[in-house]
Design a protein around this motif. Sequence first.
Motif, PDB file in Angstrom:
ATOM      1  N   HIS A  65       0.759  -1.124  -0.056  1.00 23.89           N
ATOM      2  CA  HIS A  65      -0.073   0.087   0.224  1.00 23.89           C
ATOM      3  C   HIS A  65       0.743   1.322   0.058  1.00 23.89           C
ATOM      4  N   VAL A  66       1.939   1.343   0.891  1.00 29.21           N
ATOM      5  CA  VAL A  66       2.729   2.310   0.802  1.00 29.21           C
ATOM      6  C   VAL A  66       3.426   2.819  -0.544  1.00 29.21           C
ATOM      7  N   LEU A  67       4.163   1.671  -0.956  1.00 27.52           N
ATOM      8  CA  LEU A  67       4.901   1.684  -1.968  1.00 27.52           C
ATOM      9  C   LEU A  67       4.034   2.268  -3.407  1.00 27.52           C
ATOM     10  N   GLU A  68       2.981   1.651  -3.509  1.00 29.37           N
ATOM     11  CA  GLU A  68       1.797   1.911  -4.530  1.00 29.37           C
ATOM     12  C   GLU A  68       1.483   3.454  -4.053  1.00 29.37           C
ATOM     13  N   SER A  69       1.153   3.838  -3.060  1.00 24.82           N
ATOM     14  CA  SER A  69       0.624   5.102  -2.810  1.00 24.82           C
ATOM     15  C   SER A  69       1.792   6.341  -3.139  1.00 24.82           C
ATOM     16  N   LEU A  70       3.080   5.740  -2.819  1.00 24.09           N
ATOM     17  CA  LEU A  70       4.214   6.870  -3.094  1.00 24.09           C
ATOM     18  C   LEU A  70       4.281   6.748  -4.641  1.00 24.09           C
ATOM     19  N   ARG A  71       4.061   5.825  -5.447  1.00 27.71           N
ATOM     20  CA  ARG A  71       4.245   5.766  -6.886  1.00 27.71           C
ATOM     21  C   ARG A  71       3.198   6.649  -7.330  1.00 27.71           C
ATOM     22  N   GLN A  72       1.894   6.657  -7.042  1.00 30.33           N
ATOM     23  CA  GLN A  72       0.872   7.235  -7.740  1.00 30.33           C
ATOM     24  C   GLN A  72       1.063   8.718  -7.132  1.00 30.33           C
ATOM     25  N   TYR A  73       1.372   9.107  -5.975  1.00 28.07           N
ATOM     26  CA  TYR A  73       1.283  10.472  -5.632  1.00 28.07           C
ATOM     27  C   TYR A  73       2.624  11.180  -6.324  1.00 28.07           C
ATOM     28  N   ASP A  74       3.690  10.324  -6.498  1.00 26.78           N
ATOM     29  CA  ASP A  74       4.931  10.793  -7.444  1.00 26.78           C
ATOM     30  C   ASP A  74       4.456  11.164  -8.845  1.00 26.78           C
ATOM     31  N   GLU A  75       3.692  10.270  -9.220  1.00 26.35           N
ATOM     32  CA  GLU A  75       3.138  10.603 -10.677  1.00 26.35           C
ATOM     33  C   GLU A  75       2.420  11.529 -10.733  1.00 26.35           C
ATOM     34  N   ARG A  76       1.581  12.037  -9.777  1.00 21.14           N
ATOM     35  CA  ARG A  76       0.624  13.063  -9.918  1.00 21.14           C
ATOM     36  C   ARG A  76       1.126  14.468  -9.242  1.00 21.14           C
ATOM     37  N   GLY A 135       4.676  14.854  -8.345  1.00 12.98           N
ATOM     38  CA  GLY A 135       6.298  14.923  -8.482  1.00 12.98           C
ATOM     39  C   GLY A 135       6.855  14.929  -7.230  1.00 12.98           C
ATOM     40  N   ILE A 136       7.159  14.109  -6.371  1.00 10.27           N
ATOM     41  CA  ILE A 136       7.943  14.074  -5.134  1.00 10.27           C
ATOM     42  C   ILE A 136       9.412  14.344  -5.279  1.00 10.27           C
ATOM     43  N   ASP A 137       9.954  15.728  -4.875  1.00  4.24           N
ATOM     44  CA  ASP A 137      11.183  15.958  -4.803  1.00  4.24           C
ATOM     45  C   ASP A 137      12.075  15.545  -3.558  1.00  4.24           C
ATOM     46  N   PHE A 138      11.258  15.590  -2.647  1.00  5.17           N
ATOM     47  CA  PHE A 138      12.367  15.425  -1.251  1.00  5.17           C
ATOM     48  C   PHE A 138      11.468  14.805  -0.221  1.00  5.17           C
ATOM     49  N   PHE A 139      11.803  13.727   0.464  1.00  2.66           N
ATOM     50  CA  PHE A 139      11.086  13.098   1.448  1.00  2.66           C
ATOM     51  C   PHE A 139      11.733  13.454   2.793  1.00  2.66           C
ATOM     52  N   VAL A 140      10.879  13.691   3.931  1.00  3.13           N
ATOM     53  CA  VAL A 140      11.230  13.713   5.265  1.00  3.13           C
ATOM     54  C   VAL A 140      10.615  12.881   6.001  1.00  3.13           C
ATOM     55  N   VAL A 141      11.235  12.047   6.813  1.00  2.00           N
ATOM     56  CA  VAL A 141      10.536  11.055   7.740  1.00  2.00           C
ATOM     57  C   VAL A 141      10.986  11.209   9.191  1.00  2.00           C
ATOM     58  N   TRP A 142      10.364  10.636  10.375  1.00  4.76           N
ATOM     59  CA  TRP A 142      10.976  10.529  11.423  1.00  4.76           C
ATOM     60  C   TRP A 142      11.301   9.266  11.889  1.00  4.76           C
ATOM     61  N   GLY A 143      12.489   9.003  12.176  1.00  8.52           N
ATOM     62  CA  GLY A 143      12.631   7.524  12.534  1.00  8.52           C
ATOM     63  C   GLY A 143      12.571   6.430  11.545  1.00  8.52           C
ATOM     64  N   THR A 144      12.615   5.297  12.156  1.00 12.53           N
ATOM     65  CA  THR A 144      12.718   4.270  10.981  1.00 12.53           C
ATOM     66  C   THR A 144      11.624   2.839  11.504  1.00 12.53           C
TER      67      THR A 144
END
Length: 443
Positions: free
Chosen positions: A116-127, A129-138
């Motif tokens: 779900h996360v990978l496919e969500s990222l792919r779709q949002y990236d296509e819509r 255009g994600i340039d920069f990810f920012v996350v907290w923790g692992t």
Amino acid sequence: MNFFFSGFSKMNFNGQIIGMPVILKKLTDELTKRNHDCYYLYQDNNLKLEKDERVFSKLEINARRVPLLVNCSPPFQEFDKYEINELADITYYLDEYYKLVYKSDRRINNKKMVVHVLESLRQYDERIGIDFFVVWGTSLVPRIIQKYANKNSKKIIIFENGYFRPFTLTIDNIGVNYESSLPRNREFYDDVKISNNRYEKYLLIPEVAKKDQALTNLFIDKLNETATKKINSDFVIQDQKYKEIDLNLEEEYVFVPFQLQSDAQIIRNSPYLSTMKELVAVTLKAVLNYNTRYKKNLKIVYKPHPLQEADGKSFNIEEIRELISSSAIAKLVENKSTDELVKNSRVVITINSTVGIEALIHEKPVVTLGNTFYNIKDLVYSTTPFGLDQDFNNIMKFNPDKELLRKYLYYLRFNYFVECYYPDADKESIKRVVDRMLMLNEG
């Protein structure tokens, strides 16, 4: 640029508020001022969504909320790009965590989340255009995002608390703790130039960071306005009950702090020991054998982790108490501060706890039994459980190289960590944080 955030959700752990939405608000305000667009990936799961929406609305967080997509079906545009070992690395920690703490098998659910996360990222990236990810923790979602960023050559920053708390932050484009970008070779630190005056004056106190608690107070007020009775009770700090133990701090002793068995530091980075009971067994054996061989009377002091209840069914403190109380040289101490126990110890033995850094600050010999970012020759004595027993006499003679120690701590404090109160960062600190984020991802 389009910045895509995740993992900065509201957290309440052991009765204490962790103000991730506050730091998120401050970061997105600064990025918006610099003409960047911000998005926040969230999970749509009933009441949590409602509460998160209120937090976002009340704090006026400058990030467009986008939901994790749940309707994913083959053919997968993103998931199918990853090898089995890559997918296993993503879910390994959470698979083991649920097995350990809850005695349950969550591998199928965790794998579904990866899809779900990978496919969500792919779709949002296509819509968008994600340039920069920012996350907290692992945790799981940030780790999936990190894999996606690496696979697709995207910029990324991973946040964590720094080790000089509460006024430093970890900001790394590779990972945190053992997976961080920190160099592991002594030669690197030998070349570090330090200011002795700065080291002595500001190692343990902020040099430029200031507190701005106004937004934190607003955050707490808004939570109280909308919280249910149950939620309010969640934010009560519980009194901790300590078992009083007499301890003569003038006796020579080895200090062994416990870690959370369910923490990634143990699950991912401890190849020899997986429980605190095992840690007690190997350290107690080593000290007993040392005393017998060399006719010494060295003691050993253990201290539970303050959040030990987070280990759930995997941790039995009474079982450990029984093991420790069976030896005249060992004590389990709960009514002394870690700082006091470190300062009065002869040696500190840890798997890979950040207490090791605290011990180095006090210039104490540190022995590590697992993988950690501070396993550097002549800084700490890195060994295995077998080596601990066989070589304990050499361990007792070991002392860290003082010049190397000061250079290492200087680099950690003034070069690697960013000085910034979390979550009460002032505006200038936030500017420094954003500058570091951009600098680490230049090009």
